[in-house]
Design an enzyme around this catalytic site. Structure first.
Site, PDB file in Angstrom:
ATOM      1  N   LYS A  92       0.813  -1.218   0.000  1.00  0.00           N
ATOM      2  CA  LYS A  92       0.000   0.000   0.000  1.00  0.00           C
ATOM      3  C   LYS A  92       0.849   1.272   0.000  1.00  0.00           C
ATOM      4  O   LYS A  92       0.435   2.306  -0.522  1.00  0.00           O
ATOM      5  CB  LYS A  92      -0.948   0.006   1.203  1.00  0.00           C
ATOM      6  CG  LYS A  92      -1.956  -1.138   1.217  1.00  0.00           C
ATOM      7  CD  LYS A  92      -3.044  -0.953   0.168  1.00  0.00           C
ATOM      8  CE  LYS A  92      -4.097  -2.050   0.242  1.00  0.00           C
ATOM      9  NZ  LYS A  92      -5.090  -1.938  -0.859  1.00  0.00           N
ATOM     10  N   GLU A 114      -9.484   5.870   3.181  1.00  0.00           N
ATOM     11  CA  GLU A 114     -10.279   4.790   3.756  1.00  0.00           C
ATOM     12  C   GLU A 114      -9.328   3.645   4.042  1.00  0.00           C
ATOM     13  O   GLU A 114      -8.230   3.587   3.498  1.00  0.00           O
ATOM     14  CB  GLU A 114     -11.349   4.333   2.774  1.00  0.00           C
ATOM     15  CG  GLU A 114     -10.885   3.265   1.766  1.00  0.00           C
ATOM     16  CD  GLU A 114      -9.824   3.732   0.790  1.00  0.00           C
ATOM     17  OE1 GLU A 114      -9.631   4.958   0.657  1.00  0.00           O
ATOM     18  OE2 GLU A 114      -9.165   2.886   0.151  1.00  0.00           O
ATOM     19  N   SER A 380       1.630  -9.658  -0.841  1.00  0.00           N
ATOM     20  CA  SER A 380       1.313  -8.226  -0.766  1.00  0.00           C
ATOM     21  C   SER A 380       1.580  -7.620   0.603  1.00  0.00           C
ATOM     22  O   SER A 380       1.801  -6.420   0.713  1.00  0.00           O
ATOM     23  CB  SER A 380      -0.135  -7.998  -1.177  1.00  0.00           C
ATOM     24  OG  SER A 380      -1.005  -8.795  -0.389  1.00  0.00           O
TER      25      SER A 380
HETATM   26  C1  LIG Z   1      -1.707  -6.968   2.531  1.00  0.00           C
HETATM   27  C2  LIG Z   1      -2.842  -6.631   1.645  1.00  0.00           C
HETATM   28  N1  LIG Z   1      -2.955  -7.281   0.479  1.00  0.00           N
HETATM   29  C3  LIG Z   1      -3.984  -7.023  -0.357  1.00  0.00           C
HETATM   30  C4  LIG Z   1      -4.953  -6.112  -0.053  1.00  0.00           C
HETATM   31  C5  LIG Z   1      -6.075  -5.925  -1.017  1.00  0.00           C
HETATM   32  O1  LIG Z   1      -6.049  -4.727  -1.730  1.00  0.00           O
HETATM   33  P1  LIG Z   1      -5.666  -4.685  -3.252  1.00  0.00           P
HETATM   34  O2  LIG Z   1      -6.543  -5.677  -3.957  1.00  0.00           O
HETATM   35  O3  LIG Z   1      -5.946  -3.303  -3.656  1.00  0.00           O
HETATM   36  O4  LIG Z   1      -4.249  -5.036  -3.389  1.00  0.00           O
HETATM   37  C6  LIG Z   1      -4.852  -5.394   1.140  1.00  0.00           C
HETATM   38  C7  LIG Z   1      -5.872  -4.383   1.475  1.00  0.00           C
HETATM   39  O5  LIG Z   1      -6.040  -3.897   2.516  1.00  0.00           O
HETATM   40  C8  LIG Z   1      -3.774  -5.678   2.017  1.00  0.00           C
HETATM   41  O6  LIG Z   1      -3.651  -5.042   3.168  1.00  0.00           O
END
Ligand SMILES: Cc1ncc(COP(=O)(O)O)c(C=O)c1O
Lengths: 399, 312
Positions: A92, A114, A380
């Site tokens: 993020k 948000e 992620s």
């Molecule tokens: C670690 C992590 N991965 C994935 C996501 C999902 O968001 P996005 O689909 O935008 O990557 C989030 C959202 O809060 C997250 O914290």
């Protein structure tokens, strides 16, 4: 050739996307689009962002060959892109740093955001602290409870956290409230939207800021394997970490898999699988796949991971699904929790529950592929935020 | 705020030149203009807390001097609305108020009143219903115009012609943040009237008018090609209505009425009476001359009685 670039109409990915916003936000959205097309090419802005990404956020993040997990899955080699190692613990921050810097360049005096899992809130709070702007974060009260450590982190970072007690009290409602705040304060405030969703230009802006994931991963993987991976896998909440990874592979032959939250079942309200359970609709300013009832009311969602618990999806993913360039699959709560434990034990990496969905699917996919094949998974985020929630859920299922 | 002697009520040939539309909205503005007042345009969320109440309140609003009723379709994610209308939408959804049922109630209001009716909605319920079907059935129900909060001019080409083809007026919004070119686009797409958002923000009752209102109305006027202007968002008191009536041809009040109904219900009092009293005082304040609250007798050409419900 990239298949999902906007066609004739700006802000559209095929039939998806657009800018379905109340009139008060339209000129500000135009202004944001203009500012981004100017500053993205501005050498000073670029240099400042690159320096923040490198010296503050810790880019590039490495890729890690998950040998033990690969052995356990039995098949294709699993390689992890380590966004969990980024400062604040998830991808993020790539987006937050870019947008808060842009807000400053646009002479905005305040940012709002948000958050679902709290990672986007923490990232924006950190970026705002570093860059020097006050920050307000809206978060559903359900999510405040299940991601409590991130609430403390945001506050420590100087952000004001506002609990949202309307609707389903999760990410969707936090976005509603952030958009309302922005509408009320539009002249002074920039809305740092946390995923590749919402009205144009957000899906494009967020993709561009997250494309650093794909750019790095592609060259790192080539260095490792001498070629591109056979498959790339990412979880899809709004779709920002996935589009960040996919953007580097759209024109190649790497198979792309987005993993949605299968939750606790296939009934309405039990999951957040927009591609298997949704239909075309308009929410939060964009035309996309949406979980809705027969009357066009947005359905509640469920996922053990707050970051995937959202009823719509970024419009570019809707187009990638339609064109067949990417496939979208679902992983349920139980399998995500198993992958959460498995990655922790085999690799010594505690993944975010969101990322655990991608890991779960990658293991399944690996088992169906030859050992000579390889799968790149976007890890992620890290799972520190989820420890209490995982314990609570596991206690609940045992009881 | 200064009175706008220069701003004369205009005849509205544009609206009457469109035979497809019912013309009821244009007629409402023409009638108000002939009585030297702004049209009074209350908003109700349909189904708050049930559709029977909505139909009853429509009659109350007509009796207390309303010209046009904005009927809100409840939506799960009303991003342009403040807490009052959010709560009303939740109550509407709790009573299972679908677009289909809103249109049934619209048909009933059409039979029971001569109010012009504007459907005020977010886009998604219309899409799900089928946009073309929604236009056809709204028109058949006696709805006169449609305003889609999250349908800006650039996304309108796919939708606005379907509403017009159904014989409906299409109403677009302009905001203080809208540059002139956007206002012009909204003006071109609108019929019946152009909706001027009084302040850059969400719906909700405010005590004072936005300081930039006069300028916003002046800018909108230049782009409206003769359409009547109705001002809404935040107007809650007779004094604010009176000031707005001096600037524009229509005054919209939503949250203040929804809230007074909510409060009366919570206190176990008559909702009809509470809504009737507030709307009567707001309607009276729409006179373009004189002081707030001045009594306005029925003038020749007024098609229905205007009964004052305000106690003093
Ligand atoms: C670690 C992590 N991965 C994935 C996501 C999902 O968001 P996005 O689909 O935008 O990557 C989030 C959202 O809060 C997250 O914290």
């Amino acid at each position: 050739m990239p298949v999902s670039r906007e066609k004739k109409r700006p802000g559209y990915f095929g039939e998806y996307g657009g800018r379905f916003a109340p009139e008060t936000l339209m000129a500000p959205l135009e202004e944001l689009g203009r500012a981004w097309s100017r500053f993205r090419r501005d050498p000073r802005f670029r240099a400042e962002l690159d320096s923040l990404l490198r010296d503050y956020a810790g880019r590039p993040t490495p890729i890690t060959v998950a040998e033990n997990l690969t052995r356990q899955a039995g098949g294709a080699r699993i390689v992890l892109k380590r966004e969990d190692l980024l400062h604040t613990g998830a991808h993020k921050l790539n987006n937050s740093l870019g947008q808060v810097l842009l807000a400053k360049a646009m002479r905005k005096s305040r940012v709002v955001a948000e958050t679902g899992a709290g990672q986007h809130g923490v990232a924006t709070a950190a970026a705002a602290a570093k860059i020097g702007l006050p920050c307000v974060v809206y978060m559903g009260v359900v999510d405040m409870e299940r991601q409590a450590p991130n609430v403390s982190r945001m506050k420590l970072l100087g952000a004001e956290v506002v609990g949202v007690d309307s609707g389903s009290r999760t990410l969707k409602d936090a976005i509603n409230e952030a958009m309302r705040d922005w509408t009320e304060n539009v002249r002074t405030t920039h809305y740092v939207l946390g995923s590749a969703l919402g009205p144009h230009p957000y899906p494009t802006l967020v993709r561009e800021l997250q494309s650093v994931i794909g750019k790095e991963a592609r060259s790192q993987f080539r260095k490792l394997a001498g070629r591109d991976p056979h498959a790339a896998v990412a979880c899809v909440g709004g779709g920002s970490n996935a589009i960040g990874l996919f953007s580097a592979y759209l024109s190649g032959s790497t198979k792309l898999f987005g993993v949605e939250a299968g939750g606790r079942g296939t009934g309405p309200g039990d999951h957040a699988a927009r591609f298997s359970g949704g239909s075309v609709g308009v929410l939060h300013g964009t035309r996309t796949m949406l979980l809705q009832d027969a009357g066009g009311q947005v359905l509640p969602t469920h996922s053990v991971s707050a970051g995937l618990d959202y009823p719509a999806v970024g419009p570019e993913h809707a187009e990638l699904a339609r064109s067949g360039r990417a496939a979208y699959v679902r992983v349920d709560d139980a399998d995500a929790l198993r992958a959460f434990a498995a990655l922790s034990r085999t690799e010594g990496i505690i993944p975010a529950l969101e990322s655990a969905h991608a890991v779960a699917f990658a293991c399944q996919l690996a088992s169906e592929m030859p050992r000579s094949a390889s799968i790149l998974v976007n890890l992620s985020g890290r799972g520190d935020k989820d420890l209490a929630e995982v314990e609570r859920v596991l206690r609940g299922t045992q009881a | 705020m200064k009175a706008h002697a220069g701003v004369k009520p205009r005849p509205f040939p544009r609206a009457s030149a469109r035979p497809a539309s019912s013309g009821r909205i244009a007629a409402a503005f023409a009638r108000a203009a002939s009585e030297n007042r702004a049209a009074f345009i209350p908003y109700l969320t349909a189904g708050d807390p049930d559709l029977e109440t909505t139909a009853v309140l429509a009659r109350v609003l007509e009796e207390s001097g309303s010209d046009i009723l904005e009927l809100g379709v409840p939506f799960s994610d009303p991003i342009a609305d403040g807490p009052v209308i959010q709560r009303a939408a939740s109550r509407g959804l709790a009573s299972e108020t679908t677009l289909e049922k809103v249109l049934e109630t619209a048909a009933r209001i059409r039979r029971e009143t001569s109010l012009a009716l504007v459907l005020f909605t977010y886009l998604n319920p219309l899409l799900r219903f089928g946009f073309e079907r929604a236009a056809r059935e709204a028109s058949a129900a006696g709805v006169d115009g449609v305003l889609v909060t999250d349908l800006p001019p650039e996304e309108a080409p796919a939708y606005q012609p379907l509403l017009r083809a159904g014989g409906l007026d299409t109403i677009f919004l302009v905001s203080p943040t809208s540059p002139s070119a956007r206002m012009a686009a909204a003006g071109r797409l609108s019929s019946g009237f152009l909706y001027v958002v009084s302040r850059s923000g969400i719906t909700g009752a405010r005590t004072a008018l936005a300081p930039e209102l006069e300028q916003t109305v002046r800018r909108a006027r230049r782009q409206a090609s003769g359409l009547p202007l109705a001002v809404g968002f935040g107007i809650s008191t007779p004094e604010a209505a009176r000031q707005t009536a001096l600037l524009a041809e229509g005054v919209v009040v939503g949250s203040a009425l929804v809230r007074v109904a909510e409060q009366a219900r919570a206190a176990g009092k008559s909702v009809s009476r509470a809504v009737g009293e507030l709307s009567a005082s707001l309607a009276r304040a729409c006179a373009k001359t004189g002081s707030p609250g001045e009594k306005r007798g029925a003038t020749p050409g007024t098609p229905r009685p205007r009964r004052s419900m305000e106690r003093r």
